[in-house]
Design a protein around this motif. Structure first.
Motif, PDB file in Angstrom:
ATOM      1  N   ALA A 174       0.811  -1.213   0.000  1.00 49.08           N
ATOM      2  CA  ALA A 174       0.000   0.000   0.000  1.00 49.08           C
ATOM      3  C   ALA A 174       0.849   1.270   0.000  1.00 49.08           C
ATOM      4  CB  ALA A 174      -0.938  -0.001   1.200  1.00 49.08           C
ATOM      5  N   VAL A 175       2.153   1.141   0.239  1.00 48.37           N
ATOM      6  CA  VAL A 175       3.044   2.303   0.265  1.00 48.37           C
ATOM      7  C   VAL A 175       3.301   2.773  -1.167  1.00 48.37           C
ATOM      8  CG1 VAL A 175       5.374   3.102   0.845  1.00 48.37           C
ATOM      9  CG2 VAL A 175       4.148   1.575   2.414  1.00 48.37           C
ATOM     10  N   ALA A 176       3.119   4.064  -1.401  1.00 50.74           N
ATOM     11  CA  ALA A 176       3.374   4.635  -2.729  1.00 50.74           C
ATOM     12  C   ALA A 176       4.842   4.432  -3.102  1.00 50.74           C
ATOM     13  CB  ALA A 176       3.031   6.112  -2.735  1.00 50.74           C
ATOM     14  N   GLY A 177       5.061   3.876  -4.287  1.00 50.20           N
ATOM     15  CA  GLY A 177       6.422   3.643  -4.765  1.00 50.20           C
ATOM     16  C   GLY A 177       6.869   2.192  -4.640  1.00 50.20           C
ATOM     17  N   VAL A 178       6.099   1.380  -3.901  1.00 50.44           N
ATOM     18  CA  VAL A 178       6.420  -0.043  -3.761  1.00 50.44           C
ATOM     19  C   VAL A 178       5.761  -0.794  -4.916  1.00 50.44           C
ATOM     20  CG1 VAL A 178       6.065  -2.123  -2.371  1.00 50.44           C
ATOM     21  CG2 VAL A 178       6.695   0.020  -1.265  1.00 50.44           C
ATOM     22  N   TYR A 205      11.047  -1.526  -4.831  1.00 55.09           N
ATOM     23  CA  TYR A 205      10.468  -0.178  -4.773  1.00 55.09           C
ATOM     24  C   TYR A 205      11.286   0.818  -5.582  1.00 55.09           C
ATOM     25  CZ  TYR A 205      14.105   0.686  -1.261  1.00 55.09           C
ATOM     26  OH  TYR A 205      15.307   0.820  -0.605  1.00 55.09           O
ATOM     27  N   ASP A 206      10.690   1.995  -5.777  1.00 52.34           N
ATOM     28  CA  ASP A 206      11.341   3.104  -6.476  1.00 52.34           C
ATOM     29  C   ASP A 206      12.182   3.862  -5.455  1.00 52.34           C
ATOM     30  OD1 ASP A 206      12.102   5.398  -7.819  1.00 52.34           O
ATOM     31  OD2 ASP A 206      10.068   6.076  -8.244  1.00 52.34           O
ATOM     32  N   GLU A 207      13.488   3.724  -5.566  1.00 47.63           N
ATOM     33  CA  GLU A 207      14.374   4.346  -4.586  1.00 47.63           C
ATOM     34  C   GLU A 207      14.341   5.877  -4.637  1.00 47.63           C
ATOM     35  OE1 GLU A 207      18.745   4.100  -5.868  1.00 47.63           O
ATOM     36  OE2 GLU A 207      17.768   2.496  -6.997  1.00 47.63           O
ATOM     37  N   ASN A 208      13.778   6.449  -5.690  1.00 48.19           N
ATOM     38  CA  ASN A 208      13.714   7.911  -5.808  1.00 48.19           C
ATOM     39  C   ASN A 208      12.484   8.512  -5.134  1.00 48.19           C
ATOM     40  OD1 ASN A 208      16.131   8.140  -7.346  1.00 48.19           O
ATOM     41  ND2 ASN A 208      15.005   7.366  -9.120  1.00 48.19           N
ATOM     42  N   ALA A 209      11.575   7.655  -4.666  1.00 46.64           N
ATOM     43  CA  ALA A 209      10.383   8.158  -3.981  1.00 46.64           C
ATOM     44  C   ALA A 209      10.797   8.746  -2.630  1.00 46.64           C
ATOM     45  CB  ALA A 209       9.373   7.042  -3.797  1.00 46.64           C
ATOM     46  N   ALA A 210      10.336   9.932  -2.365  1.00 41.44           N
ATOM     47  CA  ALA A 210      10.719  10.637  -1.142  1.00 41.44           C
ATOM     48  C   ALA A 210      10.226   9.908   0.101  1.00 41.44           C
ATOM     49  CB  ALA A 210      10.158  12.050  -1.162  1.00 41.44           C
ATOM     50  N   GLY A 211      11.144   9.662   1.034  1.00 45.84           N
ATOM     51  CA  GLY A 211      10.803   9.078   2.318  1.00 45.84           C
ATOM     52  C   GLY A 211      10.353   7.626   2.270  1.00 45.84           C
ATOM     53  N   ILE A 212      10.666   6.934   1.201  1.00 50.17           N
ATOM     54  CA  ILE A 212      10.139   5.573   1.042  1.00 50.17           C
ATOM     55  C   ILE A 212      10.686   4.593   2.074  1.00 50.17           C
ATOM     56  CG2 ILE A 212      11.803   4.836  -0.719  1.00 50.17           C
ATOM     57  CD1 ILE A 212       8.775   3.646  -1.793  1.00 50.17           C
ATOM     58  N   ASP A 213      11.950   4.706   2.446  1.00 43.56           N
ATOM     59  CA  ASP A 213      12.514   3.780   3.431  1.00 43.56           C
ATOM     60  C   ASP A 213      11.767   3.863   4.762  1.00 43.56           C
ATOM     61  OD1 ASP A 213      14.537   2.580   1.829  1.00 43.56           O
ATOM     62  OD2 ASP A 213      15.797   4.343   2.111  1.00 43.56           O
ATOM     63  N   ALA A 261       8.722   5.028   5.157  1.00 45.41           N
ATOM     64  CA  ALA A 261       7.338   4.613   4.925  1.00 45.41           C
ATOM     65  C   ALA A 261       7.216   3.089   4.951  1.00 45.41           C
ATOM     66  CB  ALA A 261       6.838   5.172   3.597  1.00 45.41           C
ATOM     67  N   ILE A 262       8.192   2.395   4.371  1.00 43.88           N
ATOM     68  CA  ILE A 262       8.184   0.932   4.379  1.00 43.88           C
ATOM     69  C   ILE A 262       8.335   0.421   5.816  1.00 43.88           C
ATOM     70  CG2 ILE A 262       9.479  -1.122   3.693  1.00 43.88           C
ATOM     71  CD1 ILE A 262      10.083   0.389   1.025  1.00 43.88           C
TER      72      ILE A 262
END
Length: 69
Positions: A25-29, A45-53, A55-56
């Protein structure tokens, strides 16, 4: 990018399914496969998505599982 995350508290397949759903459900995954027997979560996931780490990690923690690394 793929990242393997080790967790504690993912004791069965039902919990692994909850982790999968939360992380997907996390945007970019784009994909997530949780394996209770190995206590690990493999996330694509898209490593360029802001704050993704963060968020995961927050998504995994929201299921009652502890992120170890």
């Amino acid at each position: 990018m793929e990242r393997k995350i080790y967790v504690a508290g993912m004791d069965d397949d039902a919990t692994a399914s909850k982790v999968d759903a939360a992380v997907k459900a996390v945007a970019g995954v784009s994909d997530c496969v949780s394996t209770a027997a190995k206590c690990q979560v493999l996330v694509t996931y898209d490593e360029n998505a802001a704050g993704i780490d963060d968020a995961i990690s927050n998504a995994i923690s929201s299921t009652g599982v502890t992120v170890l690394g």
